[in-house]
Design a protein around this motif. Structure first.
Motif, mmCIF file in Angstrom:
data_model
loop_
_atom_site.group_PDB
_atom_site.id
_atom_site.type_symbol
_atom_site.label_atom_id
_atom_site.label_comp_id
_atom_site.label_asym_id
_atom_site.label_seq_id
_atom_site.Cartn_x
_atom_site.Cartn_y
_atom_site.Cartn_z
ATOM 1 N N GLY A 1 15.852 90.796 -43.232
ATOM 2 C CA GLY A 1 17.075 90.547 -42.473
ATOM 3 C C GLY A 1 16.739 90.381 -41.008
ATOM 4 N N LYS A 2 17.678 89.919 -40.245
ATOM 5 C CA LYS A 2 17.441 89.708 -38.811
ATOM 6 C C LYS A 2 17.156 91.036 -38.116
ATOM 7 N N ASP B 1 17.746 91.940 -35.174
ATOM 8 C CA ASP B 1 18.888 92.390 -34.388
ATOM 9 C C ASP B 1 19.953 93.027 -35.271
ATOM 10 N N ASP B 2 20.123 92.499 -36.499
ATOM 11 C CA ASP B 2 21.066 93.109 -37.437
ATOM 12 C C ASP B 2 20.618 94.518 -37.814
ATOM 13 N N ARG C 1 21.386 96.923 -34.960
ATOM 14 C CA ARG C 1 22.807 97.248 -34.897
ATOM 15 C C ARG C 1 23.205 98.205 -36.029
ATOM 16 N N LEU C 2 22.666 97.963 -37.225
ATOM 17 C CA LEU C 2 23.001 98.806 -38.368
ATOM 18 C C LEU C 2 22.471 100.225 -38.201
ATOM 19 N N ASP D 1 34.067 94.694 -39.773
ATOM 20 C CA ASP D 1 34.067 93.448 -38.997
ATOM 21 C C ASP D 1 34.531 93.671 -37.568
ATOM 22 N N LEU E 1 31.087 95.605 -36.038
ATOM 23 C CA LEU E 1 29.855 94.814 -36.066
ATOM 24 C C LEU E 1 30.218 93.369 -36.380
ATOM 25 N N ILE F 1 28.247 90.337 -38.591
ATOM 26 C CA ILE F 1 27.153 90.851 -39.422
ATOM 27 C C ILE F 1 27.438 90.660 -40.907
ATOM 28 N N SER G 1 18.726 94.076 -45.338
ATOM 29 C CA SER G 1 19.839 94.501 -44.478
ATOM 30 C C SER G 1 21.194 94.323 -45.148
ATOM 31 N N ASP G 2 21.301 93.413 -46.146
ATOM 32 C CA ASP G 2 22.579 93.211 -46.839
ATOM 33 C C ASP G 2 23.054 94.503 -47.515
ATOM 34 N N VAL H 1 24.621 96.622 -44.871
ATOM 35 C CA VAL H 1 25.934 96.079 -44.509
ATOM 36 C C VAL H 1 26.955 96.485 -45.566
#
Length: 460
Positions: A24-25, A27-28, A31-32, A78, A81, A84, A165-166, A169
């Motif tokens: 995953g990114k 940056d994601d 944030r997570l 949403d 974040l 994302i 990362s999914d 999320v």
């Protein structure tokens, strides 16, 4: 205790790969991980979802034995974040199934979160919700997971999440969405309220229940304290696209230089995983002569200073011995029930890889192990229940586990009754697949027992 042959056999027929696009990114992930610190604290998380969060009913259907309502709302994740979540997952969808008539002054409802591959509502409606109305007059609210059913991204193949990362999320969204639904049910006069789920759904229900500020019946079925073992040592680890994960870990220094420093999880599990992994490594990894850690370990106080350890720890194929000072550090306060916010050691991967760049086989095995340990770290960061608040009343928790579960390894991680003192753990004979196919009645009975416990302790 061995593992179920049926679990291993069933896994061989599933050919799809997980995490085909990688971690995953970066940056994601940043944030997570930062957001996990908020939802891991019940007091902070309570402020994220107002009690009057808007939820909408789109359809009401009257059936012979029940009433079925379909609804939706915007996922609270949403708001915190933005961007994302995939566009398709932003709107949360649910189905609410209640009896035509309640048999007492109580109107009990249980929220069911979906397990891996459980798209839409029909499985939970058929195997859990309708029988619960018939057997105990308990209503059910079936929340659709992000990335599943109507919330599945168009380019995702079946249930195969594209990025590591999914999963995080999905977890963060379900924690906040469950809170919104619990508030909505309270406003509607329903109660007592509980949470359950099977496999991944059970784990997500556990995380969601930790943030509810009141006593709540919780029945996680076929899940445990962390998802890290699922993807590193369980049979599902065979479905992980390790080639892409290793490639990204080796070529993108952001993972080893930045992301790994953001991880905070139970030091006890880090140590146990290191021991168990050496003992239980696949044979292809057992012929290593050594594995180097040049560790930069952060202090556990507020000074945030980095302790540079010059020792190189060597793990031969027949030894799991740590340097004494390292073992002392990793086990510091490990006897405490709560996580101590240990920082994961940061492996000096670039130096190690440089020393073996002319030895392809050694470099390959180094990447394999470092990628697995990194997976362990990020999974523990976001899924370890020890990183979340203890539920208000653990005595209302009934955990249902399969003794020979090959999907949910319990070796090397803290037990749920250690993290949640007072909870009950019920063990079933057999493995993950046989329990899902043939033990649904026992899952429902555990729910009834947890609700009965609540009424005995808190009914007016």
């Amino acid at each position: 205790m061995g593992v179920s042959k049926l679990d291993v056999f069933y896994r061989r027929f599933l050919l799809t790969k997980l995490f085909i696009q990688g971690w995953g990114k970066p940056d994601d992930l940043r944030r997570l991980f930062e957001f996990r610190k908020t939802i891991g604290n019940r007091e902070k998380c309570q402020e994220l979802v107002p009690k009057d969060y808007p939820i909408f009913i789109d359809k009401v259907e009257e059936q012979a034995d029940c009433q079925i309502m379909d609804g939706h709302f915007v996922s609270p994740l949403d708001h915190y974040l933005p961007g994302i979540m995939p566009t398709e997952s932003v709107n949360a969808r649910f189905q609410f199934i209640i009896p035509k008539e309640w048999k007492s002054k109580y109107r009990p409802v249980c929220i069911h979160l979906a397990g891996t591959g459980d798209h839409f509502y029909w499985r939970r409606r058929t195997l859990m919700a309708r029988p619960m109305i018939k057997e105990a007059c308990i209503g059910s609210l079936l929340l659709e997971n992000p990335y599943y059913g109507y919330r599945k991204p168009k380019d995702q193949i079946r249930s195969s999440l594209r990025n590591v990362s999914d999963l995080f999320v999905m977890g963060g969204a379900l924690v906040l969405e469950s809170a919104a639904l619990l508030h909505w049910l309270e406003r509607g006069g329903y109660g007592p309220l509980g949470m359950t789920g099977i496999s991944m759904g059970g784990h997500m229900a556990s995380l969601a229940a930790t943030n509810w500020p009141k006593p709540i019946p919780l029945v996680p079925c076929l899940s445990w304290s962390t998802a890290s073992g699922v993807f590193t040592t369980g049979v599902l680890s065979k479905a992980v696209n390790w080639r892409e994960l290793e490639k990204q870990y080796a070529t993108q220094t952001v993972y080893e230089e930045e992301i790994i420093r953001l991880l905070e999880y139970c030091g006890m599990d880090s140590f146990k995983m290191g021991q168990d992994f050496i003992k239980n490594s696949p044979s292809s990894l057992n012929n290593w002569q050594h594995f180097d850690f040049a560790a930069n370990v952060r202090e556990l106080n507020d000074k945030r200073e980095v302790v540079n350890t010059a020792t190189v720890y060597q793990f031969g194929p027949d030894t799991t011995t740590f340097n004494g000072s390292a073992q002392e550090l990793l086990l510091h306060d490990a006897s405490h029930t709560d996580c101590q916010n240990h920082r994961i050691p940061s492996t000096n991967t670039s130096k190690h890889l440089s020393s073996v760049k002319h030895q392809p086989s050694k470099r390959k095995t180094s990447l394999e192990r470092e990628s697995i340990l990194f997976m362990k770290g990020v999974m523990d960061e976001c899924t370890h229940v020890g990183n979340f608040s203890v539920p208000v009343d653990p005595s209302l928790i009934i955990v249902v586990q399969a003794k020979e579960d090959a999907y949910i390894p319990r070796a090397g991680v803290r037990s749920l009754n250690e993290i949640w003192p007072g909870c009950e753990i019920r063990y079933l004979e057999g493995g993950h697949i046989s329990a899902y196919l043939f033990k649904q009645g026992l899952f429902r009975q555990a729910i009834y027992d947890a609700f009965e416990r609540f009424l005995q302790k808190y009914s007016i």
